[in-house]
Design a protein around this motif. Sequence first.
Motif, PDB file in Angstrom:
ATOM      1  N   VAL A  85       1.028  -1.253   0.183  1.00  0.00           N
ATOM      2  CA  VAL A  85       0.133   0.018   0.131  1.00  0.00           C
ATOM      3  C   VAL A  85       0.796   1.288  -0.060  1.00  0.00           C
ATOM      4  O   VAL A  85       0.403   2.386  -0.699  1.00  0.00           O
ATOM      5  CB  VAL A  85      -1.122  -0.035   1.157  1.00  0.00           C
ATOM      6  N   PHE A  86       2.027   1.481   0.894  1.00  0.00           N
ATOM      7  CA  PHE A  86       2.862   2.350   0.929  1.00  0.00           C
ATOM      8  C   PHE A  86       3.436   2.789  -0.814  1.00  0.00           C
ATOM      9  O   PHE A  86       3.542   3.902  -0.924  1.00  0.00           O
ATOM     10  CB  PHE A  86       3.837   2.042   1.911  1.00  0.00           C
ATOM     11  N   ALA A  87       3.920   1.710  -1.281  1.00  0.00           N
ATOM     12  CA  ALA A  87       4.403   1.957  -2.665  1.00  0.00           C
ATOM     13  C   ALA A  87       3.367   2.405  -3.584  1.00  0.00           C
ATOM     14  O   ALA A  87       3.415   3.363  -4.302  1.00  0.00           O
ATOM     15  CB  ALA A  87       4.692   0.700  -3.312  1.00  0.00           C
ATOM     16  N   ILE A  88       1.957   1.971  -3.623  1.00  0.00           N
ATOM     17  CA  ILE A  88       0.869   2.407  -4.296  1.00  0.00           C
ATOM     18  C   ILE A  88       0.541   3.823  -3.852  1.00  0.00           C
ATOM     19  O   ILE A  88       0.674   4.675  -4.957  1.00  0.00           O
ATOM     20  CB  ILE A  88      -0.377   1.604  -4.127  1.00  0.00           C
ATOM     21  N   LEU A  89       0.653   4.090  -2.930  1.00  0.00           N
ATOM     22  CA  LEU A  89       0.316   5.457  -2.433  1.00  0.00           C
ATOM     23  C   LEU A  89       1.509   6.558  -2.873  1.00  0.00           C
ATOM     24  O   LEU A  89       1.330   7.571  -3.296  1.00  0.00           O
ATOM     25  CB  LEU A  89       0.322   5.552  -0.714  1.00  0.00           C
ATOM     26  N   THR A  90       2.715   6.090  -2.809  1.00  0.00           N
ATOM     27  CA  THR A  90       3.846   6.779  -3.218  1.00  0.00           C
ATOM     28  C   THR A  90       3.937   7.188  -4.719  1.00  0.00           C
ATOM     29  O   THR A  90       3.924   8.381  -5.028  1.00  0.00           O
ATOM     30  CB  THR A  90       5.130   6.114  -3.020  1.00  0.00           C
ATOM     31  N   GLN A  91       3.238   6.079  -5.457  1.00  0.00           N
ATOM     32  CA  GLN A  91       3.280   6.408  -7.032  1.00  0.00           C
ATOM     33  C   GLN A  91       2.149   7.333  -7.162  1.00  0.00           C
ATOM     34  O   GLN A  91       2.152   8.127  -7.821  1.00  0.00           O
ATOM     35  CB  GLN A  91       2.942   4.999  -7.780  1.00  0.00           C
ATOM     36  N   VAL A  92       0.916   7.201  -6.494  1.00  0.00           N
ATOM     37  CA  VAL A  92      -0.153   8.188  -6.745  1.00  0.00           C
ATOM     38  C   VAL A  92       0.336   9.505  -6.169  1.00  0.00           C
ATOM     39  O   VAL A  92      -0.017  10.558  -7.018  1.00  0.00           O
ATOM     40  CB  VAL A  92      -1.432   7.576  -5.913  1.00  0.00           C
ATOM     41  N   TRP A 146       2.500  10.911  -8.819  1.00  0.00           N
ATOM     42  CA  TRP A 146       1.514  11.370 -10.156  1.00  0.00           C
ATOM     43  C   TRP A 146       0.836  12.463 -10.030  1.00  0.00           C
ATOM     44  O   TRP A 146       0.963  13.345 -10.721  1.00  0.00           O
ATOM     45  CB  TRP A 146       0.717  10.174 -10.527  1.00  0.00           C
ATOM     46  N   TYR A 147       0.244  12.656  -8.676  1.00  0.00           N
ATOM     47  CA  TYR A 147      -0.439  13.847  -8.440  1.00  0.00           C
ATOM     48  C   TYR A 147       0.506  14.910  -8.386  1.00  0.00           C
ATOM     49  O   TYR A 147       0.010  16.145  -9.129  1.00  0.00           O
ATOM     50  CB  TYR A 147      -1.212  13.863  -7.175  1.00  0.00           C
ATOM     51  N   VAL A 148       1.425  15.129  -7.774  1.00  0.00           N
ATOM     52  CA  VAL A 148       2.452  16.287  -8.043  1.00  0.00           C
ATOM     53  C   VAL A 148       2.996  16.593  -9.354  1.00  0.00           C
ATOM     54  O   VAL A 148       3.011  17.708  -9.530  1.00  0.00           O
ATOM     55  CB  VAL A 148       3.659  16.030  -6.970  1.00  0.00           C
ATOM     56  N   ASN A 149       3.268  15.481 -10.026  1.00  0.00           N
ATOM     57  CA  ASN A 149       3.813  15.881 -11.425  1.00  0.00           C
ATOM     58  C   ASN A 149       2.899  15.866 -12.462  1.00  0.00           C
ATOM     59  O   ASN A 149       3.077  16.032 -13.792  1.00  0.00           O
ATOM     60  CB  ASN A 149       4.812  14.730 -11.872  1.00  0.00           C
ATOM     61  N   LYS A 150       1.565  15.950 -12.285  1.00  0.00           N
ATOM     62  CA  LYS A 150       0.559  15.972 -13.261  1.00  0.00           C
ATOM     63  C   LYS A 150       0.393  17.118 -13.732  1.00  0.00           C
ATOM     64  O   LYS A 150       0.225  17.337 -14.961  1.00  0.00           O
ATOM     65  CB  LYS A 150      -0.930  15.606 -12.333  1.00  0.00           C
TER      66      LYS A 150
END
Length: 73
Positions: A50-57, A60-64
């Motif tokens: 879950v931590f890895a998924i939240l990191t990727q999300v 993505w949100y910051v770099n969107k």
Amino acid sequence: MIRAAIAGVVGFVLIFIESMIVMNLKGLETIEYGGLTPFINVWAMNFFFVFAILTQVTNWYVNKESLKEDKSF
């Protein structure tokens, strides 16, 4: 810090969801984890998943916005 807290709680919830799936598939009524150590190992795997998924999300949100502005491709 918030990611770690969310991952800890969701990882714990995933243990019960996974247990319910296994019990339904195998027709069992209870699951024996074999002690505290295997239970913590399952929770740790779920935590890092879950931590890895939240990191990727989060990334993505910051770099969107920067990806939207960069049209050099």
